[in-house]
Design an enzyme around this catalytic site. Sequence first.
Site, PDB file in Angstrom:
ATOM      1  N   ASP A 110       0.864  -1.174   0.000  1.00  0.00           N
ATOM      2  CA  ASP A 110       0.000   0.000   0.000  1.00  0.00           C
ATOM      3  C   ASP A 110       0.906   1.231   0.000  1.00  0.00           C
ATOM      4  O   ASP A 110       2.047   1.179   0.482  1.00  0.00           O
ATOM      5  CB  ASP A 110      -0.889  -0.034   1.245  1.00  0.00           C
ATOM      6  CG  ASP A 110      -1.648   1.250   1.435  1.00  0.00           C
ATOM      7  OD1 ASP A 110      -2.368   1.665   0.503  1.00  0.00           O
ATOM      8  OD2 ASP A 110      -1.499   1.858   2.514  1.00  0.00           O
ATOM      9  N   ASP A 161      -0.039   5.074   0.781  1.00  0.00           N
ATOM     10  CA  ASP A 161      -0.231   6.076   1.829  1.00  0.00           C
ATOM     11  C   ASP A 161      -0.459   5.416   3.181  1.00  0.00           C
ATOM     12  O   ASP A 161      -1.374   4.599   3.343  1.00  0.00           O
ATOM     13  CB  ASP A 161      -1.411   6.983   1.479  1.00  0.00           C
ATOM     14  CG  ASP A 161      -1.227   7.647   0.120  1.00  0.00           C
ATOM     15  OD1 ASP A 161      -0.090   8.077  -0.167  1.00  0.00           O
ATOM     16  OD2 ASP A 161      -2.208   7.715  -0.645  1.00  0.00           O
TER      17      ASP A 161
END
Length: 509
Positions: A346, A348
């Site tokens: 991922d 952020d």
Amino acid sequence: MTATGGLVDVVIPTIGRESLGALLRALDASRGPLPERVIVVDDRRDAPAPLALPSLPRGGERLEVLRSGGGGPAAARNVGWRAASAPWVAFLDDDTVPSPAWLDDLVDDLATLPRQVAASQGRIVVPLPSGRRATDWERNVHGLESATWATADMAYRRTALAAVGGFDERFRHAYREDADLALRVRRRGWQIERGRRHVVHPVRPAGRMVSVRLQRGNADDVLMRALHGAGWRAAAHVPRGRRRRHAAISAAAVLVLLGAATRRRSLAAGAALAWLGGTAELAWARIAPGPRTADEVGTMLITSALLPLAATAHWARGVLRLRTTLGDTRHAPQPLPWHPRAVLFDRDGTLVHDVPYNGEPSRVLPMPGAREAVDRLRRAGVRVGVVSNQSGVGRGLLSASQVDAVNRHLDALLGPFDDWRICPHAAGDGCDCRKPQPGMVLEAARALDVAPSQCVVVGDIGADVAAGAAAGGGGVLVPTEATLDVELRGTAVARNLGEAVDLLLGDGA
């Protein structure tokens, strides 16, 4: 005495028994370096008052109490080891007493174990009375001496616990949760060794009906068979029980009632003889090795009449709840591919600090250790990619070109990454790429020429690891302030990206 050099924390789940004080005093007085932390997990539900803890001359400042809310011993141990920070976590039951040399022996047991050893089992000593034969209950507790992988005294590498998701909280009682964990750990290729340390496990007082209450474990046996197959008893070194005999005796009791209700005397009489014979055989099997006092014989006769019915009822309860139990992924450990061929991060909150709807490359700040973690995977030959929800595009809060500019800057800081996947859709668009949907993971797997089952998603929220699981792979959660408590259950958890890579490559301490 000094602490164990950061080697081990001790976790003790408790329901507030008075024996906890004796355990803590014995641990504090044991020869050897103190553990870094002694974490007592209070598993009482709606406890009216705080735990009563003794004053400890040596290690009082290392003692801390956490709450697990009455979820059972598996849940309590999960709370404990996830709060621990040392490479090893030693579990003790609250009714054990560590030996005078337990701490020294614990360090000796753990310090030189090779990396392929995930756990060390201590010895359990159950004193029996002298001058008379042991009662049925005393013999039951004495069985702990030969039990395999009992968490009454068991130390695990914390990375191994994280890799398999810890204890399976669907086991609500202290019965099979330790064997289930050990089987999952061994299935990953790790070994479990026996150590030299030991604890004493006194036989605590129990009521006359204790053997009947213990039959609730039959429901957990149903779950063990579902999780580990028909050969689970042999794999876990658990002797074959009397379930089939109990079922036959229970069936005979039902036929007695059925025959009486339908006035079929021959059926009722034959079934009564079968029930009586089966019950008598069970009672004698329990009476013969015991002290044969009037109280013990009376207890065995009463409980032997009830025990088969209780065992069969709990087994049936386990069968009925099996579909719901297996479908409850909230507390079930999720599979994690060992040495995955691709790791998808991922963006952020995982690779970089989360700046909501960021379209400015200058505001990109990598997480501590991010470059080192990604580079370790590259050196190990693991493909690396990014899968990121960017709903700000679909909501008109930033443009696709701004997202691309941020990604190019991140690629320059941490990359180059082998694959990038972005979902620009808003939550209500119904796409199949927005995590927790598996679309981006499946696309990345095709682009990287690896099977989805060989991919792991590393992220900071449940949707990230759920996307990996939905694609047939695995996930590792690296919690942040955005992570919900419920998301910590049932998946592999790492404190930072470096520890996540330790889990993936098997490089934990």
